[in-house]
Design a protein around this motif. Sequence first.
Motif, PDB file in Angstrom:
ATOM      1  N   SER A   1      10.639  34.481  41.505  1.00 33.01           N
ATOM      2  CA  SER A   1       9.205  34.574  41.216  1.00 33.01           C
ATOM      3  C   SER A   1       8.351  34.100  42.383  1.00 33.01           C
ATOM      4  CB  SER A   1       8.865  33.767  39.969  1.00 33.01           C
ATOM      5  OG  SER A   1       9.517  34.325  38.848  1.00 33.01           O
ATOM      6  N   ALA A   2       8.922  33.321  43.272  1.00 31.79           N
ATOM      7  CA  ALA A   2       8.189  32.819  44.434  1.00 31.79           C
ATOM      8  C   ALA A   2       8.144  33.831  45.583  1.00 31.79           C
ATOM      9  CB  ALA A   2       8.814  31.515  44.919  1.00 31.79           C
ATOM     10  N   LEU A   3       8.923  34.901  45.487  1.00 30.10           N
ATOM     11  CA  LEU A   3       8.943  35.900  46.563  1.00 30.10           C
ATOM     12  C   LEU A   3       7.662  36.734  46.554  1.00 30.10           C
ATOM     13  CD1 LEU A   3      12.608  37.186  46.227  1.00 30.10           C
ATOM     14  CD2 LEU A   3      11.678  35.745  48.040  1.00 30.10           C
ATOM     15  N   PRO A   4       7.242  37.204  47.725  1.00 26.89           N
ATOM     16  CA  PRO A   4       6.048  38.062  47.782  1.00 26.89           C
ATOM     17  C   PRO A   4       6.344  39.473  47.279  1.00 26.89           C
ATOM     18  CG  PRO A   4       7.007  37.832  49.958  1.00 26.89           C
ATOM     19  CD  PRO A   4       7.784  36.925  49.032  1.00 26.89           C
ATOM     20  N   ASP A   5       5.282  40.230  47.006  1.00 25.62           N
ATOM     21  CA  ASP A   5       5.406  41.636  46.589  1.00 25.62           C
ATOM     22  C   ASP A   5       6.348  41.784  45.398  1.00 25.62           C
ATOM     23  OD1 ASP A   5       3.721  42.444  48.688  1.00 25.62           O
ATOM     24  OD2 ASP A   5       5.422  42.537  50.064  1.00 25.62           O
ATOM     25  N   GLN A   6       5.976  41.195  44.296  1.00 28.70           N
ATOM     26  CA  GLN A   6       6.833  41.149  43.110  1.00 28.70           C
ATOM     27  C   GLN A   6       7.246  42.517  42.571  1.00 28.70           C
ATOM     28  OE1 GLN A   6       8.144  38.415  41.007  1.00 28.70           O
ATOM     29  NE2 GLN A   6       8.045  37.671  43.097  1.00 28.70           N
ATOM     30  N   ASP A   7       6.428  43.539  42.789  1.00 28.42           N
ATOM     31  CA  ASP A   7       6.748  44.856  42.225  1.00 28.42           C
ATOM     32  C   ASP A   7       7.302  45.842  43.250  1.00 28.42           C
ATOM     33  OD1 ASP A   7       5.981  44.278  39.550  1.00 28.42           O
ATOM     34  OD2 ASP A   7       3.896  44.330  40.203  1.00 28.42           O
ATOM     35  N   ARG A   8       7.534  45.403  44.478  1.00 27.71           N
ATOM     36  CA  ARG A   8       8.079  46.290  45.510  1.00 27.71           C
ATOM     37  C   ARG A   8       9.600  46.198  45.499  1.00 27.71           C
ATOM     38  NH1 ARG A   8       9.813  45.512  50.596  1.00 27.71           N
ATOM     39  NH2 ARG A   8       8.982  43.409  50.669  1.00 27.71           N
ATOM     40  N   PRO A   9      10.266  47.327  45.192  1.00 27.61           N
ATOM     41  CA  PRO A   9      11.738  47.300  45.212  1.00 27.61           C
ATOM     42  C   PRO A   9      12.272  47.000  46.610  1.00 27.61           C
ATOM     43  CG  PRO A   9      10.941  49.273  44.118  1.00 27.61           C
ATOM     44  CD  PRO A   9       9.755  48.610  44.763  1.00 27.61           C
ATOM     45  N   ARG A  10      13.315  46.250  46.667  1.00 26.94           N
ATOM     46  CA  ARG A  10      13.970  45.927  47.937  1.00 26.94           C
ATOM     47  C   ARG A  10      14.960  47.031  48.259  1.00 26.94           C
ATOM     48  NH1 ARG A  10      10.011  42.827  47.064  1.00 26.94           N
ATOM     49  NH2 ARG A  10      10.109  40.670  47.737  1.00 26.94           N
ATOM     50  N   PRO A  11      15.346  47.138  49.538  1.00 28.92           N
ATOM     51  CA  PRO A  11      16.309  48.184  49.900  1.00 28.92           C
ATOM     52  C   PRO A  11      17.636  48.021  49.158  1.00 28.92           C
ATOM     53  CG  PRO A  11      15.378  47.154  51.861  1.00 28.92           C
ATOM     54  CD  PRO A  11      14.921  46.348  50.686  1.00 28.92           C
ATOM     55  N   ASP A  12      18.302  49.142  48.962  1.00 31.41           N
ATOM     56  CA  ASP A  12      19.627  49.104  48.355  1.00 31.41           C
ATOM     57  C   ASP A  12      20.560  48.287  49.239  1.00 31.41           C
ATOM     58  OD1 ASP A  12      18.924  50.737  46.259  1.00 31.41           O
ATOM     59  OD2 ASP A  12      19.686  52.563  47.185  1.00 31.41           O
ATOM     60  N   PRO A  13      21.492  47.569  48.636  1.00 33.75           N
ATOM     61  CA  PRO A  13      22.474  46.842  49.443  1.00 33.75           C
ATOM     62  C   PRO A  13      23.383  47.823  50.183  1.00 33.75           C
ATOM     63  CG  PRO A  13      23.006  46.674  47.110  1.00 33.75           C
ATOM     64  CD  PRO A  13      21.695  47.380  47.206  1.00 33.75           C
ATOM     65  N   VAL A  14      23.861  47.394  51.333  1.00 35.68           N
ATOM     66  CA  VAL A  14      24.773  48.216  52.137  1.00 35.68           C
ATOM     67  C   VAL A  14      26.103  47.481  52.204  1.00 35.68           C
ATOM     68  CG1 VAL A  14      25.188  49.208  54.410  1.00 35.68           C
ATOM     69  CG2 VAL A  14      22.870  49.142  53.491  1.00 35.68           C
ATOM     70  N   PHE A  15      27.159  48.171  51.839  1.00 33.94           N
ATOM     71  CA  PHE A  15      28.485  47.576  51.836  1.00 33.94           C
ATOM     72  C   PHE A  15      29.378  48.307  52.822  1.00 33.94           C
ATOM     73  CE2 PHE A  15      26.758  47.110  47.558  1.00 33.94           C
ATOM     74  CZ  PHE A  15      26.855  45.741  47.401  1.00 33.94           C
ATOM     75  N   THR A  16      30.329  47.588  53.370  1.00 30.38           N
ATOM     76  CA  THR A  16      31.326  48.169  54.247  1.00 30.38           C
ATOM     77  C   THR A  16      32.699  47.896  53.645  1.00 30.38           C
ATOM     78  OG1 THR A  16      29.949  47.743  56.174  1.00 30.38           O
ATOM     79  CG2 THR A  16      32.268  48.159  56.585  1.00 30.38           C
ATOM     80  N   LEU A  17      33.494  48.929  53.529  1.00 26.99           N
ATOM     81  CA  LEU A  17      34.833  48.780  52.984  1.00 26.99           C
ATOM     82  C   LEU A  17      35.811  48.665  54.143  1.00 26.99           C
ATOM     83  CD1 LEU A  17      36.694  48.836  50.499  1.00 26.99           C
ATOM     84  CD2 LEU A  17      36.814  51.306  50.778  1.00 26.99           C
ATOM     85  N   ARG A  18      36.647  47.669  54.089  1.00 21.28           N
ATOM     86  CA  ARG A  18      37.648  47.461  55.130  1.00 21.28           C
ATOM     87  C   ARG A  18      39.016  47.316  54.476  1.00 21.28           C
ATOM     88  NH1 ARG A  18      35.251  45.009  60.204  1.00 21.28           N
ATOM     89  NH2 ARG A  18      33.034  45.249  59.850  1.00 21.28           N
ATOM     90  N   ALA A  19      40.022  47.796  55.166  1.00 23.57           N
ATOM     91  CA  ALA A  19      41.394  47.679  54.668  1.00 23.57           C
ATOM     92  C   ALA A  19      42.232  46.992  55.751  1.00 23.57           C
ATOM     93  CB  ALA A  19      41.965  49.047  54.354  1.00 23.57           C
ATOM     94  N   PHE A  20      43.045  46.068  55.343  1.00 27.87           N
ATOM     95  CA  PHE A  20      43.904  45.353  56.268  1.00 27.87           C
ATOM     96  C   PHE A  20      45.352  45.530  55.835  1.00 27.87           C
ATOM     97  CE2 PHE A  20      39.829  43.177  56.256  1.00 27.87           C
ATOM     98  CZ  PHE A  20      39.560  43.074  57.626  1.00 27.87           C
ATOM     99  N   ARG A  21      46.229  45.721  56.818  1.00 32.70           N
ATOM    100  CA  ARG A  21      47.647  45.859  56.527  1.00 32.70           C
ATOM    101  C   ARG A  21      48.425  44.945  57.463  1.00 32.70           C
ATOM    102  NH1 ARG A  21      49.313  51.998  56.712  1.00 32.70           N
ATOM    103  NH2 ARG A  21      48.125  51.897  58.627  1.00 32.70           N
ATOM    104  N   ARG A  22      49.528  44.459  56.962  1.00 36.69           N
ATOM    105  CA  ARG A  22      50.412  43.662  57.820  1.00 36.69           C
ATOM    106  C   ARG A  22      51.175  44.608  58.746  1.00 36.69           C
ATOM    107  NH1 ARG A  22      52.475  38.415  55.584  1.00 36.69           N
ATOM    108  NH2 ARG A  22      51.032  37.923  53.906  1.00 36.69           N
ATOM    109  N   PRO A  23      51.381  44.163  59.968  1.00 39.48           N
ATOM    110  CA  PRO A  23      52.202  44.999  60.853  1.00 39.48           C
ATOM    111  C   PRO A  23      53.625  45.128  60.305  1.00 39.48           C
ATOM    112  CG  PRO A  23      51.188  43.158  62.059  1.00 39.48           C
ATOM    113  CD  PRO A  23      50.896  42.962  60.608  1.00 39.48           C
ATOM    114  N   ALA A  24      54.173  46.283  60.456  1.00 37.48           N
ATOM    115  CA  ALA A  24      55.520  46.532  59.918  1.00 37.48           C
ATOM    116  C   ALA A  24      56.603  45.988  60.810  1.00 37.48           C
ATOM    117  CB  ALA A  24      55.745  48.019  59.726  1.00 37.48           C
TER     118      ALA A  24
END
Length: 61
Positions: free
Chosen positions: A38-61
């Motif tokens: 409630s303390a944030l400015p522009d109470q009725d202005r939608p904020r940008p959509d969140p941006v996510f990055t998908l990462r995959a990690f694998r163990r070396p074989a």
Amino acid sequence: GHGQGRSPRRTVDDLRRGWFVTLPPGHPLVDEFAARLSALPDQDRPRPDPVFTLRAFRRPA
């Protein structure tokens, strides 16, 4: 997240009605987060959509 950008006022309303399952209505943190939003400015202005990055990690074989 496409279409998830919310205004602070809408987020407070959703928070109080239990939209976020990690904070059910009546949870002690609901009032704290609602006050901070409630303390944030522009109470009725939608904020940008969140941006996510998908990462995959694998163990070396």
